[in-house]
Scaffold this active site. Structure first.
Site, PDB file in Angstrom:
ATOM      1  N   LEU A  33      36.655   0.424 -15.323  1.00  0.00           N
ATOM      2  CA  LEU A  33      36.627  -0.429 -14.127  1.00  0.00           C
ATOM      3  C   LEU A  33      35.448  -1.403 -14.135  1.00  0.00           C
ATOM      4  CD1 LEU A  33      37.750   2.055 -11.294  1.00  0.00           C
ATOM      5  CD2 LEU A  33      39.151   0.487 -12.654  1.00  0.00           C
ATOM      6  N   ALA A  74      41.254  -2.663 -23.575  1.00  0.00           N
ATOM      7  CA  ALA A  74      39.905  -2.663 -22.991  1.00  0.00           C
ATOM      8  C   ALA A  74      38.922  -3.397 -23.904  1.00  0.00           C
ATOM      9  CB  ALA A  74      39.442  -1.217 -22.793  1.00  0.00           C
ATOM     10  N   TYR A 141      33.136 -13.102 -29.990  1.00  0.00           N
ATOM     11  CA  TYR A 141      34.349 -12.514 -29.403  1.00  0.00           C
ATOM     12  C   TYR A 141      35.461 -12.423 -30.455  1.00  0.00           C
ATOM     13  CZ  TYR A 141      38.839 -12.472 -27.039  1.00  0.00           C
ATOM     14  OH  TYR A 141      40.132 -12.187 -26.694  1.00  0.00           O
TER      15      TYR A 141
HETATM   16  N1  UFG Z   1      39.557 -26.163 -19.347  1.00  0.00           N
HETATM   17  C1  UFG Z   1      39.145 -27.240 -18.562  1.00  0.00           C
HETATM   18  N2  UFG Z   1      38.494 -26.960 -17.390  1.00  0.00           N
HETATM   19  C2  UFG Z   1      38.252 -25.698 -16.958  1.00  0.00           C
HETATM   20  C3  UFG Z   1      38.679 -24.614 -17.759  1.00  0.00           C
HETATM   21  C4  UFG Z   1      39.329 -24.883 -18.951  1.00  0.00           C
HETATM   22  O1  UFG Z   1      39.342 -28.396 -18.917  1.00  0.00           O
HETATM   23  O2  UFG Z   1      37.649 -25.538 -15.896  1.00  0.00           O
HETATM   24  C5  UFG Z   1      40.273 -26.441 -20.597  1.00  0.00           C
HETATM   25  C6  UFG Z   1      39.578 -25.876 -21.802  1.00  0.00           C
HETATM   26  O3  UFG Z   1      38.647 -26.774 -22.308  1.00  0.00           O
HETATM   27  C7  UFG Z   1      40.765 -25.638 -22.744  1.00  0.00           C
HETATM   28  C8  UFG Z   1      41.918 -25.337 -21.802  1.00  0.00           C
HETATM   29  O4  UFG Z   1      41.518 -25.792 -20.525  1.00  0.00           O
HETATM   30  O5  UFG Z   1      41.062 -26.819 -23.416  1.00  0.00           O
HETATM   31  C9  UFG Z   1      42.212 -23.855 -21.696  1.00  0.00           C
HETATM   32  O6  UFG Z   1      40.997 -23.180 -21.423  1.00  0.00           O
HETATM   33  P1  UFG Z   1      40.939 -21.635 -21.040  1.00  0.00           P
HETATM   34  O7  UFG Z   1      39.488 -21.317 -20.790  1.00  0.00           O
HETATM   35  O8  UFG Z   1      41.922 -21.351 -19.974  1.00  0.00           O
HETATM   36  O9  UFG Z   1      41.452 -20.920 -22.350  1.00  0.00           O
HETATM   37  P2  UFG Z   1      40.897 -21.033 -23.850  1.00  0.00           P
HETATM   38  O10 UFG Z   1      41.953 -21.782 -24.613  1.00  0.00           O
HETATM   39  O11 UFG Z   1      39.522 -21.511 -23.938  1.00  0.00           O
HETATM   40  O12 UFG Z   1      40.819 -19.495 -24.216  1.00  0.00           O
HETATM   41  C10 UFG Z   1      41.861 -18.818 -24.756  1.00  0.00           C
HETATM   42  C11 UFG Z   1      41.740 -17.354 -24.414  1.00  0.00           C
HETATM   43  C12 UFG Z   1      40.560 -16.734 -25.108  1.00  0.00           C
HETATM   44  C13 UFG Z   1      40.611 -17.060 -26.564  1.00  0.00           C
HETATM   45  C14 UFG Z   1      40.669 -18.549 -26.766  1.00  0.00           C
HETATM   46  C15 UFG Z   1      40.717 -18.941 -28.217  1.00  0.00           C
HETATM   47  O13 UFG Z   1      41.591 -17.181 -23.022  1.00  0.00           O
HETATM   48  O14 UFG Z   1      40.578 -15.348 -24.927  1.00  0.00           O
HETATM   49  O15 UFG Z   1      41.826 -19.046 -26.134  1.00  0.00           O
HETATM   50  O16 UFG Z   1      40.194 -20.230 -28.390  1.00  0.00           O
HETATM   51  F1  UFG Z   1      39.530 -16.594 -27.194  1.00  0.00           F
END
Ligand code: UFG
Length: 323
Positions: A33, A74, A141
């Site tokens: 948790l 987890a 990660y």
């Molecule tokens: N983004 C924005 N503004 C925000 C948040 C995100 O423009 O406030 C953009 C990011 O730059 C990215 C896209 O939205 O281009 C998606 O971003 P997320 O943070 O939602 O997801 P990510 O693609 O960064 O992350 C995902 C998974 C991770 C994994 C990663 C691998 O959530 O666990 O892909 O690159 F590690």
């Protein structure tokens, strides 16, 4: 089957537990948790509050329940956090996971379905990404997830366990009961929907000068129900190895924001800010191996369907689980 789900109080673990129980499997959740929520623990499951870094606790859990399989969710899962605190990631995602693998050997548990990630590929050379793409993670990660994949592959060769690595692309959406509630929240769709809920002034777009048609990053957004369904295919089929879980389609940040505007009816102001370090321009899965070997394909690939499900959940849980 009798299944132990680590991280069953988290986002992907809670929805997979729901589908496992609906399909008639028995589930015991093992979760500390720390990042999960007691409210996300399905009442039909047995719940053990425990930490994988407590070797005795996970050995006792597996010894007592003798599961047919483990589903291992987890873990810490924030790229940015892992760049600041790598130790946390190696401790929890590698040392804790090793305790789990050792407990499986001791209890004679044959199968593990492991939550891996497209972050193990780093910056791919070729998109859509197949399972043959080289794995060169760009952050602790992704490295921690790849390390456990490799450890499990040695345990397969030496101890005969059957590991399945499910490499997720961008998990999103919700069921009627369970949804996305991270603290801190860093993911695009929940942050955009917070603006629509009046909880933030504008969504920040991290860069619009990428080499993509509209200049914003492209991701493969996959509905959480589809992800959960893939776990059940991996559990029920006699398979080992790695599978990319995505839709095979990409959506830009601007396309996601536009979908959220259509569905919420809110103007959702947006402002372009600097690029977020480490964001690849395009990550899209090739889902072909999952289709041919697991017999799985995303059924809810429409971004509007995904956003609608998330929007329903966030409207009902405007403060997340702890409302
Ligand atoms: N983004 C924005 N503004 C925000 C948040 C995100 O423009 O406030 C953009 C990011 O730059 C990215 C896209 O939205 O281009 C998606 O971003 P997320 O943070 O939602 O997801 P990510 O693609 O960064 O992350 C995902 C998974 C991770 C994994 C990663 C691998 O959530 O666990 O892909 O690159 F590690």
């Amino acid at each position: 089957m009798n299944v132990l789900v680590t991280g069953g109080a988290g986002y992907i673990g809670s929805v997979t537990t729901e589908l496992l129980l609906d399909a008639g499997h028995r589930v015991t959740i093992f979760d500390n948790l720390g990042r999960g929520h007691r409210e996300a623990v399905d009442p039909r499951a047995t719940f053990i509050e425990g930490d994988l870094c407590d070797r005795d606790a996970i050995f006792t859990a597996l010894h007592d329940m003798r599961p047919d399989a483990v589903m291992h969710f987890a873990a810490f899962a924030l790229v940015g956090e892992s760049m600041e605190h790598p130790q946390m990631y190696f401790q929890n995602n590698v040392v804790g996971a090793l305790n789990l693998a050792d407990a499986m050997i001791a209890a004679g548990t044959p199968k593990i379905v492991f939550s891996s990630t497209c972050a193990t590929y780093g910056q791919p050379d070729v998109v859509p990404i197949t399972e043959q793409e080289k794995q060169l993670p760009q952050n602790p990660y992704g490295e921690s997830k790849l390390m456990f994949e490799k450890m499990l592959d040695w345990y397969r060769q030496i101890h005969g366990i059957q590991p399945v690595f499910l490499r997720y692309f961008n998990a999103c959406g919700a069921t009627a009961r369970y949804g996305e509630d991270h603290d801190p929240e860093t993911h695009l769709i929940p942050l955009v929907l917070r603006v629509a809920l009046g909880q933030g002034p504008a969504i920040k777009i991290f860069g619009d000068d990428y080499d993509t048609p509209d200049g914003t990053c492209i991701r493969d957004y996959i509905h959480i129900v589809d992800l959960a369904a893939a776990h059940i295919c991996a559990l029920e089929k006699d398979v080992v190895g790695s599978f990319n879980l995505g839709t095979g389609q990409g959506h830009s940040v601007l396309e996601v924001i536009a979908a959220c505007r259509r569905i919420t009816g809110h103007p959702i102001p947006a402002e372009v800010v600097a690029r977020r370090p480490g964001d690849p321009a395009r990550l899209i899965a090739s889902p072909e191996k999952a289709a041919s070997v697991l017999g799985w394909r995303a059924q809810h690939a429409d971004i509007a369907v995904i956003v609608e499900s998330a929007w329903r959940w966030h409207q009902e849980h405007p403060q997340g689980y702890h409302a």
